[in-house]
Design a protein around this motif. Structure first.
Motif, PDB file in Angstrom:
ATOM      1  N   UNK A  25       0.961  -1.070   0.236  1.00 62.53           N
ATOM      2  CA  UNK A  25      -0.001   0.083   0.064  1.00 62.53           C
ATOM      3  C   UNK A  25       1.005   1.153   0.099  1.00 62.53           C
ATOM      4  N   UNK A  26       2.039   1.330   0.808  1.00 58.31           N
ATOM      5  CA  UNK A  26       2.653   2.507   0.808  1.00 58.31           C
ATOM      6  C   UNK A  26       3.593   2.624  -0.266  1.00 58.31           C
ATOM      7  N   UNK A  27       4.039   1.558  -0.861  1.00 59.28           N
ATOM      8  CA  UNK A  27       4.875   1.439  -2.345  1.00 59.28           C
ATOM      9  C   UNK A  27       4.003   2.085  -3.374  1.00 59.28           C
ATOM     10  N   UNK A  28       2.571   1.880  -3.586  1.00 62.62           N
ATOM     11  CA  UNK A  28       1.917   2.366  -4.430  1.00 62.62           C
ATOM     12  C   UNK A  28       1.665   3.813  -4.124  1.00 62.62           C
ATOM     13  N   UNK A  29       1.138   4.000  -3.022  1.00 60.86           N
ATOM     14  CA  UNK A  29       0.776   5.421  -2.414  1.00 60.86           C
ATOM     15  C   UNK A  29       2.016   6.463  -2.905  1.00 60.86           C
ATOM     16  N   UNK A  30       3.285   5.993  -2.396  1.00 60.92           N
ATOM     17  CA  UNK A  30       4.379   6.859  -2.834  1.00 60.92           C
ATOM     18  C   UNK A  30       4.613   7.226  -4.192  1.00 60.92           C
ATOM     19  N   UNK A  31       4.209   6.211  -4.901  1.00 57.82           N
ATOM     20  CA  UNK A  31       4.610   6.298  -6.521  1.00 57.82           C
ATOM     21  C   UNK A  31       3.339   7.130  -7.129  1.00 57.82           C
ATOM     22  N   UNK A  32       2.145   6.706  -6.671  1.00 50.13           N
ATOM     23  CA  UNK A  32       0.757   7.256  -7.344  1.00 50.13           C
ATOM     24  C   UNK A  32       0.547   8.542  -6.784  1.00 50.13           C
ATOM     25  N   UNK A  33       0.788   9.042  -5.548  1.00 49.01           N
ATOM     26  CA  UNK A  33       0.267  10.219  -5.019  1.00 49.01           C
ATOM     27  C   UNK A  33       1.601  11.260  -5.011  1.00 49.01           C
ATOM     28  N   UNK A  34       2.743  10.900  -4.794  1.00 54.57           N
ATOM     29  CA  UNK A  34       3.955  11.555  -4.640  1.00 54.57           C
ATOM     30  C   UNK A  34       4.903  11.567  -5.697  1.00 54.57           C
ATOM     31  N   UNK A  35       4.699  10.594  -6.657  1.00 55.37           N
ATOM     32  CA  UNK A  35       5.638  10.448  -8.019  1.00 55.37           C
ATOM     33  C   UNK A  35       7.073   9.920  -7.532  1.00 55.37           C
ATOM     34  N   UNK A  36       7.084   9.102  -6.391  1.00 56.30           N
ATOM     35  CA  UNK A  36       8.096   8.687  -5.849  1.00 56.30           C
ATOM     36  C   UNK A  36       8.443   6.918  -6.071  1.00 56.30           C
ATOM     37  N   UNK A  37       9.107   6.341  -6.832  1.00 52.79           N
ATOM     38  CA  UNK A  37       9.291   5.078  -7.155  1.00 52.79           C
ATOM     39  C   UNK A  37      10.403   4.402  -6.054  1.00 52.79           C
ATOM     40  N   UNK A  89       8.873   0.165   3.358  1.00 56.82           N
ATOM     41  CA  UNK A  89       8.228  -0.150   4.818  1.00 56.82           C
ATOM     42  C   UNK A  89       8.504   0.963   5.730  1.00 56.82           C
ATOM     43  N   UNK A  90       9.128   1.975   5.466  1.00 59.41           N
ATOM     44  CA  UNK A  90       9.588   2.898   6.337  1.00 59.41           C
ATOM     45  C   UNK A  90       8.280   3.754   6.287  1.00 59.41           C
ATOM     46  N   UNK A  91       7.621   4.020   5.134  1.00 60.87           N
ATOM     47  CA  UNK A  91       6.389   4.866   5.127  1.00 60.87           C
ATOM     48  C   UNK A  91       5.171   4.044   5.437  1.00 60.87           C
ATOM     49  N   UNK A  92       5.312   2.777   5.337  1.00 61.46           N
ATOM     50  CA  UNK A  92       4.186   1.956   5.770  1.00 61.46           C
ATOM     51  C   UNK A  92       4.199   1.927   7.283  1.00 61.46           C
TER      52      UNK A  92
END
Ligand code: F0G
Length: 352
Positions: free
Chosen positions: A275-287, A294-297
């Protein structure tokens, strides 16, 4: 403006190098500290959140910070070959720096559990890659023993020069923010990096570069969380293969960091990581790669414990391009394939 000279030159006065040390560098370090406002908004209460995007290092992970030091010191000592066990990133970094320094690189990896990009890197950089029928912990045991009886220098994070290099990420964060953050959230596998960050913050605190120290929050994958459960995990499992580690080499160091910083260890499930992996990419533009997420999760899991107005830094340890398989596999709902090559079919597939 002076160009960035690489982290050893930048932080020479804080590192165990001398004029005799041949510096092997790819100009690593100086990675951006990027605000992530969409995720900060989920926390609310004026919390500021940044990611330290270490996936922008030359081989795509934070390992380059440690490897420029470990390889430079190995070269200074006259080493002709280095060896490491790795879940992938260490092998890529060891290969790149060792070859640049004119040394052979032997890397032991757990067969079938290394992300595609990392394996591709180690091979193309010219490492001699040995995939063993065992996990990372077993591979590490083997290379530790081998380094004692064969002419190969161990460049895993039990090599103290690795942590010296990696501590510079903490320096960069303080140099950018003007102080240490209130919280540092970081994925934990073998527990070298959390130990290195703490060394960096403490050293900078000692010389007056910051007037506080962060709470160190370490996050492990639920299926590989020995520091949370308090006992080694014989068969670690997680989608985040970078941190698929059951018996961290820097166990004691990490426990000391937790108590000295009033921090904690928590586990995050593979679902939370994704979830965090997708969120970072799709809402912040960070892959980033799954282990890094895991740090953001973890941050999202314990968000209610963050003080109002706090500054939080999440470490994104590796680049998302390291593991294209996981990205594609977990994005199938957006991926419409086999569309006829005509406007009508494309418009229809777009739902227009
Ligand atoms: N994130 C990534 C992307 C990693 O590759 C690693 C470790 C970690 C986090 C955890 O850092 O071990 O210092 O606690 N990767 C090692 C490797 C084990 O072989 O590449 P740690």
């Amino acid at each position: 403006r002076q160009p960035w000279p690489g982290l050893i030159e930048q932080y020479r006065e804080y590192l165990p190098v001398s004029d005799q040390t041949p510096i092997v560098t790819l100009l690593e370090g100086n990675t951006p500290l990027i605000p992530i406002p969409a995720i900060a908004e989920r926390i609310g209460r004026q919390v500021r959140v940044f990611v330290k995007y270490d996936g922008l290092n030359p081989t795509g992970s934070f390992k380059d910070r440690g490897m420029t030091m470990a390889i430079s010191k190995a070269k200074e000592a006259g080493a002709k070959a280095v060896i490491c066990a790795s879940t992938g990133n260490t092998s890529a970094a060891a290969a790149a720096y060792a070859r640049r320094g004119g040394m052979r690189a032997f890397v032991l990896i757990p067969d079938g559990y290394v992300a595609l990009g990392k394996l591709a890197q180690a091979l193309l950089y010219g490492a001699e890659v040995l995939a063993i029928k065992g996990n990372f912990d077993q591979a590490l045991e083997i290379v530790r023993e081998m380094a004692e009886s064969y002419p190969v220098t161990l460049v895993n994070s039990v090599n103290p020069f690795r942590l010296e290099g990696q501590k510079t990420a903490a320096f960069e964060i303080v140099d950018t923010l003007g102080n240490a953050p209130d919280w540092l959230c970081i994925p934990v596998g073998n527990a070298g990096n959390i130990s290195a960050y703490w060394m960096g913050f403490c050293q900078y605190h000692q010389v007056g570069k910051c007037d506080r120290l962060p709470r160190m929050m370490g996050f492990q994958a639920a299926g590989a969380s020995p520091l949370v459960t308090g006992k080694p995990v014989p068969h670690p499992e997680t989608i985040a293969t970078a941190i698929r580690i059951g018996n961290p080499a820097s166990w004691e160091k990490a426990v000391a960091v937790k108590s000295a910083s009033m921090g904690n260890f928590h586990s995050v499930t593979d679902a939370e990581i994704l979830d965090a992996y997708r969120l970072l990419a799709s809402e912040e533009g960070i892959f980033c790669e799954p282990a890094s997420a895991a740090s953001v999760a973890g941050l999202l899991q314990v968000k209610d414990q963050i003080p109002t107005g706090a500054t939080v830094v999440c470490v994104l340890t590796g680049n998302g391009l390291k593991d294209p398989d996981t990205a594609i596999k977990h994005s199938q709902s957006q991926f419409k394939q086999g569309i006829e090559a005509e406007i009508k079919a494309v418009a229809e597939a777009m739902g227009l």
